[in-house]
Design an enzyme around this catalytic site. Structure first.
Site, PDB file in Angstrom:
ATOM      1  N   SER A  67       0.826  -1.208   0.000  1.00 28.48           N
ATOM      2  CA  SER A  67       0.000   0.000   0.000  1.00 28.48           C
ATOM      3  C   SER A  67       0.860   1.256   0.000  1.00 28.48           C
ATOM      4  O   SER A  67       1.488   1.536  -0.998  1.00 28.48           O
ATOM      5  CB  SER A  67      -1.047   0.046   1.116  1.00 28.48           C
ATOM      6  OG  SER A  67      -2.020   1.016   0.769  1.00 28.48           O
ATOM      7  N   HIS A  72       3.589  14.699   5.462  1.00 26.66           N
ATOM      8  CA  HIS A  72       3.592  16.136   5.181  1.00 26.66           C
ATOM      9  C   HIS A  72       4.149  16.807   6.432  1.00 26.66           C
ATOM     10  O   HIS A  72       3.680  16.524   7.539  1.00 26.66           O
ATOM     11  CB  HIS A  72       2.185  16.656   4.870  1.00 26.66           C
ATOM     12  CG  HIS A  72       2.210  18.021   4.274  1.00 26.66           C
ATOM     13  ND1 HIS A  72       2.330  18.237   2.921  1.00 26.66           N
ATOM     14  CD2 HIS A  72       2.162  19.233   4.856  1.00 26.66           C
ATOM     15  CE1 HIS A  72       2.351  19.544   2.697  1.00 26.66           C
ATOM     16  NE2 HIS A  72       2.240  20.164   3.854  1.00 26.66           N
ATOM     17  N   CYS A  87      -0.913  -3.868   4.096  1.00 25.43           N
ATOM     18  CA  CYS A  87      -1.651  -5.118   4.128  1.00 25.43           C
ATOM     19  C   CYS A  87      -0.657  -6.271   4.060  1.00 25.43           C
ATOM     20  O   CYS A  87       0.554  -6.063   4.033  1.00 25.43           O
ATOM     21  CB  CYS A  87      -2.647  -5.170   2.973  1.00 25.43           C
ATOM     22  SG  CYS A  87      -1.883  -5.081   1.341  1.00 25.43           S
TER      23      CYS A  87
END
Length: 124
Positions: A67, A72, A87
């Site tokens: 994934s 930020h 996952c």
């Protein structure tokens, strides 16, 4: 009632009191996310990081076979927002620890979400 099929673990991190020198360095941020993926047993497949200028924040994403990890930063506030979704056998908690330690966060707010294929009821 059927048991939900867990598809992954999603961790949201709000980190404050982070090291300002680290949080505005694009190269170090990318290295940190790659180290976190490695610690979690995840496989990077693509990365994109963008600096906002001298002494300013960085935004970036490390796409994983399992994934992603995104970040930020706001060095002027000593803050970083991190999103880790993994996952398979990858261990998102290990990635979270690596990033938290790497940014030398003084305060951590961590939210853990299990992602599943169970039908979701939305409010009306």
């Amino acid at each position: 009632m059927t048991r939900a099929t867990m598809l992954g673990q999603h961790i949201l991190l709000d980190l404050s009191g982070v090291d300002t020198t680290l949080s505005c360095n694009t190269t170090l941020i990318e290295r940190l996310l790659r180290d976190a993926a490695d610690a979690a047993g995840a496989t990077p497949i693509h990365a994109h990081f963008h600096p906002f200028g001298e002494g300013q924040g960085v935004t970036g994403v490390l796409l994983l076979k399992e994934s992603h990890i995104s970040i930020h930063t706001w060095p002027e506030h000593g803050y970083a927002a991190v999103d880790i979704f993994m996952c398979g056998t990858a261990q998102a908690m290990l990635a979270a620890r690596c990033i938290t330690d790497g940014l030398r966060a003084a305060h951590v707010c961590q939210r853990n979400l299990g992602r599943s294929a169970e039908k979701v009821q939305h409010p009306a």
